[in-house]
Design a protein around this motif. Structure first.
Motif, PDB file in Angstrom:
ATOM      1  N   LEU A 333       0.856  -1.190   0.000  1.00  0.00           N
ATOM      2  CA  LEU A 333       0.000   0.000   0.000  1.00  0.00           C
ATOM      3  C   LEU A 333       0.887   1.233   0.000  1.00  0.00           C
ATOM      4  O   LEU A 333       1.772   1.372   0.848  1.00  0.00           O
ATOM      5  N   GLN A 334       0.664   2.116  -0.970  1.00  0.00           N
ATOM      6  CA  GLN A 334       1.380   3.401  -1.011  1.00  0.00           C
ATOM      7  C   GLN A 334       0.319   4.493  -1.029  1.00  0.00           C
ATOM      8  O   GLN A 334      -0.590   4.473  -1.871  1.00  0.00           O
ATOM      9  N   ILE A 335       0.439   5.393  -0.087  1.00  0.00           N
ATOM     10  CA  ILE A 335      -0.575   6.445   0.052  1.00  0.00           C
ATOM     11  C   ILE A 335       0.062   7.778  -0.310  1.00  0.00           C
ATOM     12  O   ILE A 335       1.085   8.162   0.256  1.00  0.00           O
ATOM     13  N   ALA A 336      -0.551   8.470  -1.271  1.00  0.00           N
ATOM     14  CA  ALA A 336      -0.066   9.806  -1.646  1.00  0.00           C
ATOM     15  C   ALA A 336      -1.062  10.819  -1.108  1.00  0.00           C
ATOM     16  O   ALA A 336      -2.263  10.697  -1.343  1.00  0.00           O
ATOM     17  N   GLY A 337      -0.557  11.813  -0.375  1.00  0.00           N
ATOM     18  CA  GLY A 337      -1.420  12.886   0.101  1.00  0.00           C
ATOM     19  C   GLY A 337      -2.248  12.509   1.321  1.00  0.00           C
ATOM     20  O   GLY A 337      -2.139  11.415   1.865  1.00  0.00           O
ATOM     21  N   LEU A 338      -3.079  13.461   1.730  1.00  0.00           N
ATOM     22  CA  LEU A 338      -3.936  13.289   2.913  1.00  0.00           C
ATOM     23  C   LEU A 338      -5.387  13.376   2.464  1.00  0.00           C
ATOM     24  O   LEU A 338      -5.769  14.316   1.778  1.00  0.00           O
ATOM     25  N   ASN A 339      -6.186  12.399   2.888  1.00  0.00           N
ATOM     26  CA  ASN A 339      -7.568  12.375   2.382  1.00  0.00           C
ATOM     27  C   ASN A 339      -8.564  13.088   3.281  1.00  0.00           C
ATOM     28  O   ASN A 339      -9.762  13.105   2.986  1.00  0.00           O
ATOM     29  N   GLN A 340      -8.081  13.683   4.366  1.00  0.00           N
ATOM     30  CA  GLN A 340      -8.988  14.306   5.343  1.00  0.00           C
ATOM     31  C   GLN A 340      -9.981  15.252   4.651  1.00  0.00           C
ATOM     32  O   GLN A 340      -9.589  16.082   3.840  1.00  0.00           O
ATOM     33  N   GLN A 364     -14.225  18.455  -3.364  1.00  0.00           N
ATOM     34  CA  GLN A 364     -14.755  19.486  -4.271  1.00  0.00           C
ATOM     35  C   GLN A 364     -14.207  19.323  -5.690  1.00  0.00           C
ATOM     36  O   GLN A 364     -13.749  20.285  -6.312  1.00  0.00           O
ATOM     37  N   GLY A 365     -14.213  18.074  -6.152  1.00  0.00           N
ATOM     38  CA  GLY A 365     -13.844  17.799  -7.542  1.00  0.00           C
ATOM     39  C   GLY A 365     -12.357  17.629  -7.807  1.00  0.00           C
ATOM     40  O   GLY A 365     -11.978  17.245  -8.915  1.00  0.00           O
ATOM     41  N   SER A 366     -11.492  17.921  -6.818  1.00  0.00           N
ATOM     42  CA  SER A 366     -10.042  17.759  -7.042  1.00  0.00           C
ATOM     43  C   SER A 366      -9.507  16.556  -6.271  1.00  0.00           C
ATOM     44  O   SER A 366      -9.956  16.286  -5.157  1.00  0.00           O
ATOM     45  N   ILE A 367      -8.513  15.895  -6.877  1.00  0.00           N
ATOM     46  CA  ILE A 367      -7.877  14.762  -6.198  1.00  0.00           C
ATOM     47  C   ILE A 367      -7.004  15.303  -5.053  1.00  0.00           C
ATOM     48  O   ILE A 367      -6.123  16.141  -5.283  1.00  0.00           O
ATOM     49  N   VAL A 368      -7.249  14.826  -3.836  1.00  0.00           N
ATOM     50  CA  VAL A 368      -6.418  15.266  -2.703  1.00  0.00           C
ATOM     51  C   VAL A 368      -5.518  14.145  -2.180  1.00  0.00           C
ATOM     52  O   VAL A 368      -4.524  14.410  -1.482  1.00  0.00           O
ATOM     53  N   ALA A 369      -5.873  12.893  -2.495  1.00  0.00           N
ATOM     54  CA  ALA A 369      -5.065  11.768  -1.997  1.00  0.00           C
ATOM     55  C   ALA A 369      -5.392  10.529  -2.806  1.00  0.00           C
ATOM     56  O   ALA A 369      -6.402  10.487  -3.520  1.00  0.00           O
ATOM     57  N   ALA A 370      -4.513   9.522  -2.699  1.00  0.00           N
ATOM     58  CA  ALA A 370      -4.780   8.241  -3.369  1.00  0.00           C
ATOM     59  C   ALA A 370      -4.166   7.107  -2.561  1.00  0.00           C
ATOM     60  O   ALA A 370      -3.050   7.233  -2.062  1.00  0.00           O
ATOM     61  N   ASP A 371      -4.929   6.024  -2.401  1.00  0.00           N
ATOM     62  CA  ASP A 371      -4.389   4.789  -1.823  1.00  0.00           C
ATOM     63  C   ASP A 371      -4.103   3.858  -2.991  1.00  0.00           C
ATOM     64  O   ASP A 371      -5.023   3.505  -3.737  1.00  0.00           O
ATOM     65  N   PHE A 379       1.003   5.237  -8.213  1.00  0.00           N
ATOM     66  CA  PHE A 379       1.475   6.008  -7.045  1.00  0.00           C
ATOM     67  C   PHE A 379       2.310   7.202  -7.520  1.00  0.00           C
ATOM     68  O   PHE A 379       2.154   8.326  -7.036  1.00  0.00           O
ATOM     69  N   ILE A 380       3.180   6.955  -8.502  1.00  0.00           N
ATOM     70  CA  ILE A 380       3.986   8.060  -9.062  1.00  0.00           C
ATOM     71  C   ILE A 380       3.060   9.097  -9.693  1.00  0.00           C
ATOM     72  O   ILE A 380       3.201  10.310  -9.478  1.00  0.00           O
ATOM     73  N   LEU A 381       2.076   8.600 -10.427  1.00  0.00           N
ATOM     74  CA  LEU A 381       1.105   9.496 -11.063  1.00  0.00           C
ATOM     75  C   LEU A 381       0.372  10.324  -9.998  1.00  0.00           C
ATOM     76  O   LEU A 381       0.238  11.550 -10.133  1.00  0.00           O
ATOM     77  N   ALA A 382      -0.062   9.653  -8.926  1.00  0.00           N
ATOM     78  CA  ALA A 382      -0.832  10.344  -7.876  1.00  0.00           C
ATOM     79  C   ALA A 382       0.000  11.448  -7.227  1.00  0.00           C
ATOM     80  O   ALA A 382      -0.478  12.574  -7.023  1.00  0.00           O
ATOM     81  N   LYS A 383       1.276  11.141  -6.943  1.00  0.00           N
ATOM     82  CA  LYS A 383       2.139  12.158  -6.308  1.00  0.00           C
ATOM     83  C   LYS A 383       2.276  13.381  -7.219  1.00  0.00           C
ATOM     84  O   LYS A 383       2.168  14.521  -6.779  1.00  0.00           O
TER      85      LYS A 383
END
Ligand SMILES: NC(=O)c1ccc[n+]([C@@H]2O[C@H](COP(=O)([O-])OP(=O)(O)OC[C@H]3O[C@@H](n4cnc5c(N)ncnc54)[C@H](O)[C@@H]3O)[C@@H](O)[C@H]2O)c1
Length: 412
Positions: A333-340, A364-371, A379-383
């Protein structure tokens, strides 16, 4: 020979302190550097403690972040088995547990966090363990018996990683999670359900909405009494119910503290001569526009580079995207960002029946995190996606037939 007599003192002996000491030299700090650590060892990697170290695949020697000779060559002095008992901001000095006083020009708080203790009867019985440092991991290693029965209290990272490891070596495992689902603090419902399913398939019993009220036994642990009245047999209990930042020294000298030593984007505390970094520091995060305290190795490393620059009167803003990882069974599991605060989750791949997918968290329509589970390319894409604040169509992100490399190219 050192070029000047300025003193830098770093309090702590883990990832943050190790990085900060080295980064100070890279930032051309020409005075003395003293690291005061209450650990008995030079800084070591903690993530393997709940994984490869417990299984015996990694030895204690392999855990060291750097050989002791590297610190020696860079004229970084370590005082191990030593605590800083008191800081005097007026005289710019610290008092050590060995009675010595040391002057500083710049001081760094890398005091980390400690395990949250469970206040229930029986926690002092033999066979009950927390897992934070090498001593804890060594004790668990010694306690692991084949055909054993383990109860793990807490279904967070520590709980699930150790559950996976204990199953691998054939131990019966039951996890008690007080909340309604495992990993509730960090993931969406579907991802929790995924981990619940995989652990169950691997033979772990998971009880959610249940907490331990008592650990029973004579000298050694024999079982755990649960909030639903059930008693589960166990000869090993591992408690992983979160951590508390070590902020007492900072509070004692009147620094601003609120679930962590408060620092700005330059890792500076409310005292211009004192910085803080790592698990103990609550920083102003420029990506998410709020104050956060992160419990992760990448944070300890990057924030310490910033802290070192500040100690050398240089400005290096800390604005790295938070990221985390967890290995359980064959799952990375690689987590990028914070999903709060997310308001929607979109999946790429099959979270219900496969062992590889991405959960994209939107606010609100924008990606803030990804598991990302077993999805290193995504994961590279998400970062990149989250750091760049660029957008890609959500339908494309969810479409598993569009290659991750194609999406990366579209982002570029
Ligand atoms: N891969 C990683 O990133 C990784 C791996 C291991 C540890 N860590 C870090 O180590 C630290 C400690 O991990 P952790 O797993 O202890 O913390 P955690 O916060 O991840 O999980 C603790 C879990 O215990 C549960 N809990 C709390 N009180 C309970 C109780 N009385 N009974 C049953 N369940 C209870 C919580 O609901 C939560 O799910 C964290 O900082 C974590 O981020 C990170």
């Amino acid at each position: 020979m050192l070029k000047n007599t300025k003193q830098a003192i770093i309090i702590g002996g883990s990832h943050a302190a190790a990085q900060l000491s080295i980064s100070l030299r890279q930032e051309r700090w020409e005075g003395e550097i003293l690291v005061v650590s209450d650990d008995s060892q030079f800084p070591y990697h903690r993530p393997p403690l709940s994984k490869d170290y417990l299984s015996g695949d990694t030895s204690a020697e392999q855990l060291f972040i750097r050989p002791a000779s590297v610190y020696r060559d860079k004229q970084i002095e370590f005082l191990l088995n030593t605590r800083v008992e008191k800081i005097d901001r007026i005289n710019k000095s610290v008092t050590l547990s060995n009675g010595e006083a040391r002057q500083y020009d710049k001081l760094a708080l890398c005091t980390g966090a400690r395990t949250r203790q469970l206040a229930i009867p029986g926690v002092a019985l033999n066979g009950v363990h927390y897992l934070r440092d090498l001593t804890d991991a060594e004790a668990i290693k010694q306690a692991i018996q084949s055909n054993g029965k383990a109860v793990i209290i807490g279904g967070g990272y520590i709980g699930l990683e150790t559950a996976a490891l204990l199953r691998k070596i054939g131990i019966d495992v039951c996890v008690l999670e007080a909340m309604g689902r495992v990993l509730q603090r960090v993931t969406a419902e579907e991802v929790s359900a995924f981990y619940h399913r995989v652990h169950t398939e691997e033979g772990v019993e998971i009880k959610t909405g249940v907490f331990a009220t008592e650990i029973v036994g004579n000298d050694c642990v024999e079982g755990v009494v649960c909030s639903n009245g059930e008693q589960i047999d166990a000869n090993l209990v591992i408690i992983g119910v979160g951590v508390i930042p070590n902020t007492e020294l900072a509070e004692g000298i009147g620094l601003d503290v609120d679930d962590g030593v408060i620092v700005n984007e330059f890792a500076q505390t409310s005292d211009e001569h004192i910085v803080a970094s790592g698990d103990c520091a609550a920083h102003l995060n420029l990506i998410y526009g709020r104050r956060i305290r992160l419990e992760s190795v990448p944070n300890a490393i990057e924030q310490s580079k910033t802290a070192a620059a500040s100690m050398c009167d240089r400005e290096k803003v800390y604005n790295a995207l938070p990221w985390f990882w967890s290995n359980q069974y064959d799952l990375r599991l690689q987590i990028a960002g914070l999903n709060q605060g997310f308001d929607r989750v979109v999946f790429r791949g099959d979270v219900e029946s496969s062992r590889s997918f991405v959960a994209w968290y939107l606010k609100q329509g924008s990606i803030v995190a990804a598991d990302c589970v077993n999805r290193p390319a995504e994961f590279i894409l998400a970062k990149k996606l989250i750091s760049s604040e660029k957008q890609l169509p959500i339908a494309d992100l969810a479409n598993d037939s569009i290659d991750a490399k194609t999406l990366l190219l579209a982002l570029a």
